[in-house]
Design an enzyme around this catalytic site. Structure first.
Site, PDB file in Angstrom:
ATOM      1  N   GLY A 171      55.056  82.448  24.998  1.00  0.00           N
ATOM      2  CA  GLY A 171      54.371  81.280  24.930  1.00  0.00           C
ATOM      3  C   GLY A 171      54.906  79.976  24.211  1.00  0.00           C
ATOM      4  CG  ASP A 172      53.983  79.668  20.368  1.00  0.00           C
ATOM      5  OD1 ASP A 172      54.160  80.789  20.250  1.00  0.00           O
ATOM      6  OD2 ASP A 172      53.111  79.122  19.362  1.00  0.00           O
ATOM      7  CD  GLU A 173      56.137  84.928  20.767  1.00  0.00           C
ATOM      8  OE1 GLU A 173      56.881  85.824  21.096  1.00  0.00           O
ATOM      9  OE2 GLU A 173      54.912  85.024  20.324  1.00  0.00           O
TER      10      GLU A 173
END
Lengths: 352, 198
Positions: free
Chosen positions: A249-251
């Site tokens: 996701g936000d990695e």
């Protein structure tokens, strides 16, 4: 009375034209019936029985007598077999008239058909083509149902295969569709190649900070916009042969080829964090995020494996997060010591 | 050509000669296609080339292969649904012959873009029939041979004893001569209206 038809003649005519008919006398008893009508009764013979004993009149209204039935002459009747499997039937009743010499005076002819219950009926009553009038479309309807089911099944299989091909194509893709960055599959490929060719490189694990707040307060559209902006920023802060991967996701994971200086890694990390902390506009809203980075260098290993490097970068990333947001940490073995990483070791479970 | 026809050829080769023969044929065809989708449409010319490639790989005349395909489609268990659909055509073999004029329409009722060649049955006597197959309508010469193979298997299915012969005509259409030796020679196979295949 010569030249006049009698009830034998009418039976012969009706048998040929309407295999599922019944001729009733004035009291509502069946005096003659077509071969298919006989099949409807468990005994196999309906002659001599009262019509309403075998069939229940459902619509337009119920009937208990021949008189009731005669009142429904000429309209579409809905009937049901009283015996199991209680098949529904359609029918029509035509009175023969009081002075009839064509069939029993005061009697009637009822013609029946299965209507939509035909699909079960062919099995329930072991019907064959001979049970239907030559002009009846029932057999064509059975053909159509069977043909359409086969065609539908073939189409369903095609859809399944196409779906499978789509999933396979997605699995084989190297690109993250939202950001245009590389995906995890591409990362495995790149890391394997770099390790196999013994290149020096730096590996960075980068997690966005406060991204969840953006998603929660401004919605997924804002979140997607931030991810796309972040991707754009990272691309512009790196060289064209560096590889940027969105792993979740936000990695993100960044791979810098030919990089072996710890100072250079620190400088790049600081620059990236500073850049990502610039406000991102979504419509008239301002989104503010930051990033935490954990990094490791292939030059620090005698025999680097990408599993080990990813794991070490992860340890460094969590150390960075613990030091507050917007930090970067370069991996060193001391980070794995209990006081630093605060890892609680669980006793190994015994195997059953 | 409708994928169902190409797919039938594929299944025939698979079930009769094995996967290697099919792979050889497709390599010779060199289209990049490994197998045909029954519900898609392909270029007519591809089917013509497929038959030529197959004739080369099997080293047999196309006409013989087509006839075998026709027989295979009715008699192989994996095409039981097709046999059943054909049996809906009539109660006896002669009934069935008379239903062949409607066959392209019946096929279109099931699969709207499936085009079969037009067929005309002429009853010369009650035991002698001529069936013209307009293969030119679907651009596939020799389709009549496949129809002959199918008729042979259907006669078996009905338990009728027949003699069949194909005559090739000018302009890509064939005439099948059908001599009915005995309408009820054997008991044939069952056809139960309600026994739908899943």
């Amino acid at each position: 009375m010569t030249g006049m038809a009698d009830s034998t003649d009418i039976g012969r005519v009706m048998d040929g034209l309407c295999p599922m008919h019944a001729i009733l006398d004035a009291t509502g008893h069946i005096v003659h019936a077509g071969a298919s009508t006989h099949k409807l009764d468990p005994s196999g013979v309906v002659t001599g029985k009262r019509f309403l004993e075998i069939f229940e009149m459902k619509r337009p209204r119920s009937a208990t007598s021949m008189q009731d039935m005669m009142a429904m002459a000429g309209v579409k009747l809905h009937l049901q077999l009283r015996a199991a499997p209680r098949t529904g039937l359609k029918g029509i009743l035509i009175p023969l008239g009081q002075a009839s010499s064509f069939g029993p005076p005061g009697g009637a002819i009822v013609n029946l058909s299965f209507g939509i219950s035909i699909l079960e009926a062919v099995n329930d009553f072991s019907l064959t083509s001979a049970d239907f009038a030559a002009t009846d479309l029932a057999v064509e309807m059975l053909y159509l149902v069977e043909a359409k089911s086969a065609a539908m099944e073939a189409s369903r299989m095609l859809n399944l295969r196409l779906q499978g091909a789509k999933v396979a194509a997605e699995e084989q893709a190297f690109t993250d569709t939202l950001t245009g960055l590389r995906n995890r599959r591409a990362m495995d490929h790149v890391l394997n190649r770099m390790i196999d060719t013994r290149q020096n490189f730096a590996l960075m694990n980068l997690d966005l900070d406060y991204f969840k707040d953006v998603n929660d307060t401004l919605g997924h559209a804002a979140g997607d916009h931030v991810l796309q902006s972040v991707a754009h920023m990272m691309v512009s802060e790196t060289r064209s042969d560096d590889v940027i991967v969105r792993t979740g996701g936000d990695e993100f994971v960044l791979i810098f080829s030919r990089l072996k200086s710890r100072a250079r890694v620190a400088a790049i990390a600081n620059r990236l964090i500073a850049r990502l902390e610039e406000p991102i506009l979504f419509g008239d809203k301002e989104c503010r995020i930051s990033a935490s980075i954990g990094a490791t260098l292939s030059g620090d290993y005698t025999n680097p494996t990408f599993e080990q490097m990813l794991d070490d970068a992860d340890v460094a990333l969590y150390a960075a997060k613990r030091r507050g947001r917007g930090q970067h940490v370069l991996y060193e073995p001391a980070l794995r010591e209990p006081d630093e990483s605060e890892v609680v070791y669980m006793p190994e479970r015994r195997r059953g | 050509m409708h994928g169902l026809i190409n797919r039938s050829i594929e299944r025939f080769v698979h079930d009769t000669y094995g996967d290697n023969t099919w792979q050889d044929t497709m390599r010779r065809l060199d289209t990049g296609i490994a197998e045909f989708e029954p519900m898609l449409t392909y270029e007519d010319e591809l089917t013509v080339r497929l038959m030529k490639a197959l004739a080369h790989v099997l080293d047999r005349p196309e006409a013989d292969i087509l006839e075998d395909i026709g027989t295979y489609l009715v008699s192989h268990p994996s095409f039981e649904s097709l046999r059943r659909l054909l049996r809906f055509g009539g109660v006896t073999f002669v009934d069935f012959l008379h239903s062949l004029d409607d066959l392209p329409e019946r096929a279109r009722l099931a699969v709207s873009d499936l085009h079969l060649p037009g067929m005309e049955l002429r009853e010369i006597t009650s035991e002698y029939f001529c069936l013209t197959v307009h293969s030119e309508q679907i651009g596939m010469p020799g389709f009549g041979y496949a129809v002959m193979g199918l008729l042979r298997a259907m006669a078996d299915d009905y338990g009728a004893l027949v003699m069949l012969e194909v005559q090739e005509n000018q302009g890509w259409h064939e005439t099948i001569q059908i001599k009915l030796l005995e309408a009820a020679f054997a008991s044939g196979r069952d056809f139960d209206l309600g026994a739908r295949v899943g």
